[in-house]
Every structure is written in C-alpha cells, then in structure tokens.
Design a protein around this motif. Structure first.
Motif, short mmCIF file in Angstrom:
data_model
loop_
_atom_site.label_atom_id
_atom_site.label_comp_id
_atom_site.label_asym_id
_atom_site.label_seq_id
_atom_site.Cartn_x
_atom_site.Cartn_y
_atom_site.Cartn_z
N GLY A 53 -25.71 24.11 68.40
CA GLY A 53 -25.51 23.63 69.77
C GLY A 53 -24.50 22.53 69.93
O GLY A 53 -24.21 22.11 71.07
N GLY A 54 -23.92 22.01 68.83
CA GLY A 54 -22.89 20.98 68.93
C GLY A 54 -21.60 21.55 69.47
O GLY A 54 -21.19 22.65 69.10
N LYS A 55 -20.96 20.79 70.36
CA LYS A 55 -19.74 21.30 71.01
C LYS A 55 -18.61 20.27 71.03
O LYS A 55 -17.56 20.53 71.62
N ARG A 56 -18.79 19.12 70.40
CA ARG A 56 -17.80 18.05 70.51
C ARG A 56 -16.84 18.12 69.32
O ARG A 56 -17.17 17.73 68.19
N GLN A 57 -15.62 18.65 69.57
CA GLN A 57 -14.65 18.80 68.48
C GLN A 57 -14.14 17.44 67.98
O GLN A 57 -13.92 17.26 66.78
N TRP A 58 -13.94 16.49 68.91
CA TRP A 58 -13.45 15.19 68.48
C TRP A 58 -14.49 14.45 67.65
O TRP A 58 -14.16 13.77 66.67
N ARG A 262 -27.04 13.02 75.05
CA ARG A 262 -27.38 14.25 75.78
C ARG A 262 -27.33 15.47 74.85
O ARG A 262 -28.22 16.33 74.89
N GLU A 263 -26.31 15.51 74.01
CA GLU A 263 -26.18 16.63 73.08
C GLU A 263 -27.32 16.61 72.06
O GLU A 263 -27.81 17.67 71.64
N ALA A 264 -27.76 15.42 71.66
CA ALA A 264 -28.85 15.31 70.70
C ALA A 264 -30.15 15.86 71.26
O ALA A 264 -30.93 16.51 70.55
N ARG A 265 -30.40 15.63 72.54
CA ARG A 265 -31.64 16.11 73.16
C ARG A 265 -31.69 17.63 73.24
O ARG A 265 -32.78 18.22 73.21
N GLU A 271 -33.75 16.41 68.06
CA GLU A 271 -32.93 15.20 68.27
C GLU A 271 -32.76 14.41 66.99
O GLU A 271 -31.66 13.96 66.66
N PHE A 272 -33.85 14.23 66.24
CA PHE A 272 -33.76 13.45 65.00
C PHE A 272 -32.84 14.13 63.99
O PHE A 272 -31.99 13.48 63.36
N ARG A 273 -32.98 15.45 63.85
CA ARG A 273 -32.15 16.18 62.90
C ARG A 273 -30.69 16.21 63.31
O ARG A 273 -29.80 16.37 62.47
N TYR A 274 -30.44 16.05 64.60
CA TYR A 274 -29.05 15.98 65.07
C TYR A 274 -28.34 14.80 64.42
O TYR A 274 -27.24 14.94 63.88
N TYR A 275 -28.99 13.64 64.46
CA TYR A 275 -28.38 12.45 63.87
C TYR A 275 -28.34 12.54 62.35
O TYR A 275 -27.41 12.01 61.71
N VAL A 276 -29.33 13.20 61.77
CA VAL A 276 -29.32 13.40 60.31
C VAL A 276 -28.11 14.25 59.90
O VAL A 276 -27.42 13.94 58.93
#
Length: 367
Positions: A53-58, A262-265, A271-276
């Motif tokens: 679900g990540g979409k931020r290329q930068w 917002r992307e983490a949620r 959400e936690f695994r997003y930051y991991v």
C-alpha cells in the motif's frame, strides 16, 4: 546504490601492515555478510513497501540513503582507536590533537556534487521499482555494467577488451528481451503504461549509476592523498548526506512528511509494521554500502563486483518465493545472459589485473 572504492585497492598498503591476518579475514567475512543482507534485503523491503500500500516514491528513495548517520558509529570507533594509538606512540608533553577527519574541502565539494547525482539515481530506482517486480528490476539494474564501461571509456579513458564488449552486448540483449515481453510479469495493479515507465526509469537509474562510478574513480585519482578506509567512510557519509538532502527536498515539495501518518494507518500490514519496514529498509541499504566499501578495502573492487553479480539470482529467487512473482522463460533467458555478461566482464578484469602483476613482477625483482 554503492559508489565507493573504484581503483582504491592500491591504497590499501597504507593500513595493511597494521592489520593481522585473523582480523582481516574476520572483516572480509563480516563485510560479505553485510553486503549480502543489503543487496538482497534492500530491494525486497522496498518492494514490500509498495506491495502493501505504500505509494510515496520520494520517501522510498529517501530510505536508500537516509541511514547515513549509521556511518558515524564506525567513524567514531576508528577515531578513538587512532587517538589511543597516537597517545601510546608520542612522548608525554608532546601530545597533539588527533585529526578528527581526513576529507579535504576539495573532496567534500566533489562528494557533495556526486551525492546529488546519487539522490536522483535513488529516485529513479525507487520510482521504477514501484511498477516492476523485484526480479525484473534486478535484471535491469545489472545493465549498469554496460553503462559503466561506456562512461568509463569517455571519462577515465578505459580501454575496451573483448570481454567487456561481449558483456555489454549480452546485457543489452537481455534488457531488450525483457522489454519485448512486458505482459508476462506485469503486476495486476500496474497498467501497461506504468510498466513501461518503470522499465524506462529503472534503465535510467542503471545508466546514471554507470555514470557515477567513473566520476568517483576520477575523484579518487584527483584526490592527491591516500585513500584509506576511514577516508572512504567519510566520503560515503558526505555523499549519503547530500543524496538524502536531495530526496528530502522532493519529499517536502510532494508533502510526503504529512502523508506518512495517513499512509501508515492504511498500510496492509498494520501501522506498527509500516514503520518497521521503513526503518529496516534504511538499515539494510546501509548494510549494503558499508559492506561494499569493506570488501573493496579488504580485498578489491573485482570481488565486490562478483558478489553483486552473485546476488542477482538470489534476489530473483527471493522475489519469487516471498512475493509469488512470475518467473517466465524470457526472464530466465535474460538472467542467463546477465550472468554470462557479468562473468565475462569479471573474467576480463581478472585477466587484466593478472597481466599487470605479471609485468610488474620482473621489475620488482630487479629492484
């Protein structure tokens, strides 16, 4: 992506006598492990970010060099080691401050300039990977060897050998085969236009990486000072900082910092695994950089190139295993051509180094 140590192995004599054989072997093993982890884990975690679900290329490009502060740890260790050794060697009352860093203003500016190129290269690679499977991206990135040979011929007057020409031809044919069969491994949520865009961006990243390496080699040759392991880490630190600064500007313009919570949620893994995933992505890329620098310093550039070539099929297999990517017959042919081209290039480099040593041996004995 690593840009260190082109033709720096001839400087290793400055520090080799101070290193025992056991320590040298331990460092070689450690750096090979770091390189293996980074070269396979970095692309896989980056692709996991996009698949989940990540979409931020930068943001994803920022992660490739965002771990540059980790280099302060080995730099601090080497500084404390130099200071302790200097205190033991100098007489009491004749103490001088231990040099904090070795990089000169001239080298600093050169590293800053190349660092901006690396930031752009990171963006092209991350943007391309957002539309491509890991296995396809790895094969396309391997074509950087052909671009490196071309730009090295223009910038540092590298002479082509039959092995390098054969390598360039094989890698080019492999990329063409992948380009002609885009429907075989295109992800379900990626349009044909996006796939082509990812294909072109990844080739652009390989081309820019092929330009960066000869520029670093030129910088090394114009440095007018010994290239030690400590200096190499300092240069990597500066390049990493400016590459990250370049990507940070892109994140600010694209408002990526505001989008992260917002992307983490909405991240599929939580959400936690997003930051991991983000943190370990940055860590694994630094593993790759430090491992490559260490292999070049302890052995030579050729071994680093060979290890990168060896990890291409490993990354492809891991992509198939973890992400269930399609491994088509065209991709298998391209992989075979890629490994053949890399082997041809590596063997040519080996023969060239061997011929140089054979020519230097009689003169050394006569002296």
């Amino acid at each position: 992506m690593d840009v260190e140590g082109q033709n720096s192995n001839h400087q290793n004599q400055d520090t080799a006598p101070q290193m025992s054989k056991g320590l040298r072997r331990a460092l070689i093993v450690l750096n090979c492990v770091l390189m293996a982890l980074g070269n396979t884990g970095g692309p896989l975690l980056l692709r996991l970010y996009f698949r989940s679900g990540g979409k931020r290329q930068w943001l994803s490009s920022w992660l490739e060099t965002g771990g540059w502060p980790f280099i302060f740890v080995p730099l601090l260790i080497t500084y404390l080691h130099r200071r302790r050794r200097r205190r033991c060697q100098l007489r009491p009352g004749n103490q001088h401050p231990t040099k904090l860093f070795f990089i000169t203003p001239r080298l600093f500016l050169a590293c800053a300039f190349i660092g901006l190129f690396i930031g752009l290269d990171d963006f092209l690679y991350a943007y391309g990977l957002s539309f491509l499977p890991v296995s396809t991206s790895s094969l396309l990135i391997s074509t950087q060897l052909a671009f490196t040979a071309f730009f090295a011929f223009l910038i540092v007057k590298l002479k082509f050998s039959p092995y390098s020409i054969n390598s360039v031809a094989l890698l080019t044919v492999g990329a063409v085969i992948l380009g002609l069969h885009v429907s075989s491994d295109r992800p379900d949520n990626v349009t044909r236009g996006q796939y082509y865009l990812g294909f072109i961006l990844t080739l652009g990243a390989a081309a820019l990486y092929g330009l960066i390496l000869p520029l670093v080699e030129l910088m090394y040759s114009k440095a007018k000072q010994a290239i030690t392991y400590t200096l190499v880490m300092e240069m990597q630190l500066v390049m990493g900082f400016f590459a990250t600064a370049f990507c940070t500007v892109g994140m600010l313009v694209n408002k990526d910092f505001q989008a992260i919570p917002r992307e983490a949620r909405h991240f599929e893994l939580g959400e936690f695994r997003y930051y991991v995933v983000l943190v370990w992505n940055a860590v694994f890329w630094q593993f790759f950089y430090l491992g490559t620098v260490g292999v070049i310093f302890c052995v030579n550039t050729l071994l680093a190139g060979i290890l990168i070539a060896v990890f291409i099929p490993v990354t492809e297999v891991l992509g198939v295993v973890f992400f269930k990517e399609n491994f088509s017959s065209e991709k298998g042919v391209a992989l075979g051509l890629s490994l053949w081209g890399l082997a041809s290039y590596s063997y040519g480099e080996y023969r060239q180094e061997k011929d140089k040593k054979d020519k230097a041996t009689p003169s050394d004995q006569g002296a």
